[in-house]
Design a protein around this motif. Structure first.
Motif, PDB file in Angstrom:
ATOM      1  N   ARG A 277      -8.096  -0.732  -0.066  1.00  0.00           N
ATOM      2  CA  ARG A 277      -8.027   0.637  -0.893  1.00  0.00           C
ATOM      3  C   ARG A 277      -8.591   1.777  -0.332  1.00  0.00           C
ATOM      4  O   ARG A 277      -8.384   2.831  -0.781  1.00  0.00           O
ATOM      5  CB  ARG A 277      -8.905   0.131  -2.236  1.00  0.00           C
ATOM      6  CG  ARG A 277      -8.359  -0.748  -3.245  1.00  0.00           C
ATOM      7  CD  ARG A 277      -8.939  -1.057  -4.309  1.00  0.00           C
ATOM      8  NE  ARG A 277     -10.125  -0.330  -4.773  1.00  0.00           N
ATOM      9  CZ  ARG A 277     -11.064  -0.687  -5.578  1.00  0.00           C
ATOM     10  NH1 ARG A 277     -11.115  -1.950  -6.241  1.00  0.00           N
ATOM     11  NH2 ARG A 277     -11.915   0.094  -6.076  1.00  0.00           N
ATOM     12  N   GLU A 278      -9.530   1.528   0.701  1.00  0.00           N
ATOM     13  CA  GLU A 278     -10.058   2.708   1.367  1.00  0.00           C
ATOM     14  C   GLU A 278      -8.958   3.522   2.424  1.00  0.00           C
ATOM     15  O   GLU A 278      -9.028   4.729   2.753  1.00  0.00           O
ATOM     16  CB  GLU A 278     -11.382   2.395   2.016  1.00  0.00           C
ATOM     17  CG  GLU A 278     -11.368   1.778   3.429  1.00  0.00           C
ATOM     18  CD  GLU A 278     -12.466   1.475   4.046  1.00  0.00           C
ATOM     19  OE1 GLU A 278     -12.764   2.392   5.133  1.00  0.00           O
ATOM     20  OE2 GLU A 278     -13.060   0.498   3.685  1.00  0.00           O
TER      21      GLU A 278
ATOM     22  N   THR B 168      -8.743  -5.261  -1.718  1.00  0.00           N
ATOM     23  CA  THR B 168      -9.939  -4.522  -2.007  1.00  0.00           C
ATOM     24  C   THR B 168     -10.274  -3.654  -1.016  1.00  0.00           C
ATOM     25  O   THR B 168     -10.511  -2.498  -0.904  1.00  0.00           O
ATOM     26  CB  THR B 168     -11.236  -5.199  -2.638  1.00  0.00           C
ATOM     27  OG1 THR B 168     -10.560  -6.021  -3.654  1.00  0.00           O
ATOM     28  CG2 THR B 168     -12.284  -4.510  -2.840  1.00  0.00           C
TER      29      THR B 168
ATOM     30  N   GLU C 161      -2.500   3.916  -3.470  1.00  0.00           N
ATOM     31  CA  GLU C 161      -2.592   2.770  -4.353  1.00  0.00           C
ATOM     32  C   GLU C 161      -2.252   1.342  -3.536  1.00  0.00           C
ATOM     33  O   GLU C 161      -1.897   1.361  -2.513  1.00  0.00           O
ATOM     34  CB  GLU C 161      -1.403   2.985  -5.007  1.00  0.00           C
ATOM     35  CG  GLU C 161      -1.324   4.055  -6.069  1.00  0.00           C
ATOM     36  CD  GLU C 161      -0.142   4.175  -7.090  1.00  0.00           C
ATOM     37  OE1 GLU C 161       0.106   3.392  -7.650  1.00  0.00           O
ATOM     38  OE2 GLU C 161       0.115   5.692  -7.129  1.00  0.00           O
ATOM     39  N   VAL C 162      -2.885   0.260  -4.125  1.00  0.00           N
ATOM     40  CA  VAL C 162      -2.747  -0.973  -3.637  1.00  0.00           C
ATOM     41  C   VAL C 162      -2.352  -1.942  -4.507  1.00  0.00           C
ATOM     42  O   VAL C 162      -2.761  -1.834  -5.685  1.00  0.00           O
ATOM     43  CB  VAL C 162      -4.152  -1.521  -2.980  1.00  0.00           C
ATOM     44  CG1 VAL C 162      -3.975  -2.754  -2.435  1.00  0.00           C
ATOM     45  CG2 VAL C 162      -4.485  -0.479  -1.878  1.00  0.00           C
TER      46      VAL C 162
ATOM     47  N   VAL D  32       0.859  -1.271   0.058  1.00  0.00           N
ATOM     48  CA  VAL D  32      -0.019  -0.095   0.168  1.00  0.00           C
ATOM     49  C   VAL D  32       0.749   1.219   0.129  1.00  0.00           C
ATOM     50  O   VAL D  32       1.971   1.167   0.622  1.00  0.00           O
ATOM     51  CB  VAL D  32      -0.979   0.055   1.307  1.00  0.00           C
ATOM     52  CG1 VAL D  32      -2.028  -1.142   0.933  1.00  0.00           C
ATOM     53  CG2 VAL D  32      -0.214  -0.045   2.528  1.00  0.00           C
TER      54      VAL D  32
END
Length: 84
Positions: A70-71, A67, A75-76, A10
């Motif tokens: 991502r919040e 997923t 970037e992931v 991340v």
């Protein structure tokens, strides 16, 4: 024998803020390459990495974890590999 690993990287987020990190009560924070398999966290520049190495650990990270991350991150990147 083979190689199995999964990781989530991340960008611009603290590794402990990633929801998947909570699954890893025994994860070690590394400053150098590990000698044994297991679950690890480390930083490379502005990236924080959750790394699961070995047949007992690599399935601990899933696409759903990336997923969810991502919040919390700019970037992931998610990767998983099993060559056996």
């Amino acid at each position: 024998m083979g190689f199995r690993c999964s990781w989530i990287a991340v960008k611009n987020a603290e590794v402990n803020a990633i929801p998947a990190r909570r699954k890893w009560s025994a994860a070690q924070t590394l400053d150098e390459a590990p000698e044994d398999v297991g679950t690890y966290t480390f930083r490379i520049g502005e990236w924080s990495v959750l790394f699961a190495d070995g047949s007992d650990s690599f399935l601990k990270l899933e696409a759903a974890d990336a997923t969810e991350a991502r919040e919390f991150a700019e970037e992931v990147v998610f990767f998983t590999c099993s060559d056996t």
